[in-house]
Scaffold this active site. Structure first.
Site, PDB file in Angstrom:
ATOM      1  N   GLU A  29       0.805  -1.232   0.000  1.00  0.00           N
ATOM      2  CA  GLU A  29       0.000   0.000   0.000  1.00  0.00           C
ATOM      3  C   GLU A  29       0.835   1.277   0.000  1.00  0.00           C
ATOM      4  O   GLU A  29       0.733   2.110   0.934  1.00  0.00           O
ATOM      5  CB  GLU A  29      -0.944   0.010   1.217  1.00  0.00           C
ATOM      6  N   GLU A  73      -5.255  -8.718   0.570  1.00  0.00           N
ATOM      7  CA  GLU A  73      -5.915  -8.372   1.834  1.00  0.00           C
ATOM      8  C   GLU A  73      -7.378  -8.089   1.538  1.00  0.00           C
ATOM      9  O   GLU A  73      -7.705  -7.435   0.538  1.00  0.00           O
ATOM     10  CB  GLU A  73      -5.353  -7.079   2.465  1.00  0.00           C
TER      11      GLU A  73
HETATM   12  O1  IFM Z   1      -3.759  -3.040   9.312  1.00  0.00           O
HETATM   13  C1  IFM Z   1      -3.873  -2.601   7.988  1.00  0.00           C
HETATM   14  C2  IFM Z   1      -2.685  -3.070   7.162  1.00  0.00           C
HETATM   15  O2  IFM Z   1      -1.468  -2.693   7.717  1.00  0.00           O
HETATM   16  C3  IFM Z   1      -2.775  -2.506   5.773  1.00  0.00           C
HETATM   17  N1  IFM Z   1      -4.069  -2.716   5.171  1.00  0.00           N
HETATM   18  C4  IFM Z   1      -5.244  -2.427   5.965  1.00  0.00           C
HETATM   19  C5  IFM Z   1      -5.125  -3.094   7.312  1.00  0.00           C
HETATM   20  C6  IFM Z   1      -6.408  -2.893   8.148  1.00  0.00           C
HETATM   21  O3  IFM Z   1      -6.661  -1.548   8.411  1.00  0.00           O
END
Ligand code: IFM
Length: 463
Positions: free
Chosen positions: A166, A367
């Protein structure tokens, strides 16, 4: 059973070094370690990353639990601040090497594919203090050196790598909206750091290929949180606003990762507004020639956009919001525990976008997940959290993903955020996301109902 996924599909989960390991034995502090040390009150209940989910000490039993719930793949990240003792020369820290070797070997002994990411918001704070962090091309080179070291040490066994998680969140958090240390608000610096992050990813990929890791069955990716932009209406103004938001928040990293170039219209805006990054031809060529083998896509929520109605407030100088406003869509489905919109249909839109506009490159959901506050209230008499809302959330997203796969997108896996409840930036342990719960007092870890459910999904390769 009517949703069967492709053969060898990854059923897994993702975490990151800084969010699960704890700070034990690290030679350096990252920006979050430092921030917690100086301003613990910025973190929910003043819980910091010091112990986190204790993965540094309990990785063996933790990974065994992942096996128990049927996961065949697992992503974490190697902390720069743990692996490297001397950030300039790249001399390694012996305990860091021991630890990551042990994690990798344990995964392999359990038949779990390890996916190693190299940066998860965890810039060594010294590099911010000395060089302004990602604004500096020297830091880009130090990152490439660190990446090379990690490939040299571990690529005999790790075949799946990611350069960043990200990167746009680093820009949002550190340079625009003040949720990452040092909470700068400066659009021009944000734009320079964005270019440098894309360059750092490409330079790490170059090191990977120069070392011949790709000849050895290795593949390298980057992980982007794609927030598809949906305009409020079909009006020309709303569509234009939505396209600009899409270029800034998604395509600024997606285009260079896959095509090796930046969206031309975005570059035009930066030039017109005098916030254009500094770069040279050699750097542009590195980005052009070192694109990813596949993509990790984090998807949580869409982005709803409308044309500006209120005049842009120039108080903070240039901001991407000069060109759009967020649209609060009436009637949207919402996760009441987190306030985020739930829109599983976007999984399909992401899939089709990659199929049609990004060479149908292989990708996986790196994710997806649902954060819930106060989850312990859902515990049953046996102490198991009955997280039916999470099962429903995952099922809904998998259905739309499956539809995308049927339509020909090249998706090979799904990772939940996260295997075991982990620490999260400012929110610490407020929102729980895992298949496995963590009792912060006793440190006990217990499989939730969703973990037992995932075991069946993985066994059946679908549901
Ligand atoms: O905890 C975060 C992660 O570090 C990056 N993506 C979103 C997750 C949840 O908020």
């Amino acid at each position: 059973m009517n949703k069967i996924f492709p053969k060898d599909f990854w059923w897994g989960a993702a975490t990151s070094g800084p969010q699960c390991e704890g700070r034990f034995n690290k030679p350096h502090k990252n920006v979050f370690d430092y921030w917690f040390d100086i301003e613990p009150n910025k973190f929910f209940n003043e819980v910091g990353p010091n112990v986190a989910s204790n993965f540094y000490n309990s990785y063996e039993s933790d990974l065994e639990m992942l096996k128990e719930i049927g996961l065949n793949s697992f992503r974490t990240s190697m902390q720069w601040t743990r692996l490297i003792k001397d950030l300039e020369t790249c001399e390694v820290d012996k305990d860091g090497v021991r630890f990551y070797n042990a994690v990798i070997d344990k995964c392999l002994s359990l038949g779990i594919t390890p996916v190693m990411n190299l940066h998860h918001f965890d810039l060594p704070v010294e590099l911010y203090e000395k060089y302004n962090g990602w604004e500096s091309k020297h830091v880009v080179d130090l990152f490439a050196k660190f990446a090379r070291k990690a490939f040299e040490l571990f690529s005999d066994r790790v075949k799946h790598w990611a350069t960043f998680n990200e990167p746009i969140v680093i820009i949002e958090g550190q340079y625009l909206y003040k949720h990452h240390y040092p909470c700068v608000v400066n659009g021009k610096r944000a734009v320079q750091a964005s270019y440098n992050l894309a360059l750092a990813s490409a330079k790490a990929i170059k090191e990977f290929r120069d070392l011949g890791c790709d000849k050895n069955g290795g593949k390298i990716s980057t992980i982007l949180n794609l927030t598809p932009s949906y305009p409020r209406s079909n009006s020309e103004e709303d569509i234009k606003a939505s396209n600009i938001a899409d270029m800034f928040f998604n395509r600024m990293f997606l285009d260079p990762a896959v095509h090796g170039t930046f969206p031309e219209k975005l570059v035009e805006i930066f030039k017109k507004d005098n916030v254009m990054w500094e770069c040279n031809e050699e750097e542009n060529n590195i980005i052009k020639e070192n694109t990813v083998d596949y993509l990790g896509v984090n998807y949580y929520q869409p982005s709803r956009i409308m044309a500006r109605e209120i005049e842009f407030d120039k108080i903070n100088g240039w901001m991407p919001e000069k060109y759009f406003e967020r649209y609060d869509m009436p009637g949207k489905r919402i996760n009441p525990h987190r306030g985020w919109e739930i829109y599983p249909e976007a999984m399909y839109d992401v899939a089709i976008n990659i199929r049609d506009n990004y060479k149908n490159i292989p990708w996986y959901v790196s994710e997806n997940g649902m954060g819930v506050e106060g989850e312990s209230k859902f515990k049953n008499a046996e102490g198991i959290i009955e997280d039916d809302y999470r099962i429903e959330f995952i099922t809904d997203h998998l259905k739309w993903l499956h539809k995308g796969i049927e339509a020909g997108t090249n998706c090979f896996g799904y990772h939940l955020w996260t295997p075991i409840d982990c620490w999260s930036w400012n929110n610490a342990y407020k929102n729980r996301y895992g298949f496995i719960s963590l009792d912060l007092e006793t440190k006990e870890k217990t499989i939730k109902k969703s973990g037992h459910w995932m075991k069946e999904v993985s066994k059946n390769n679908g549901f």
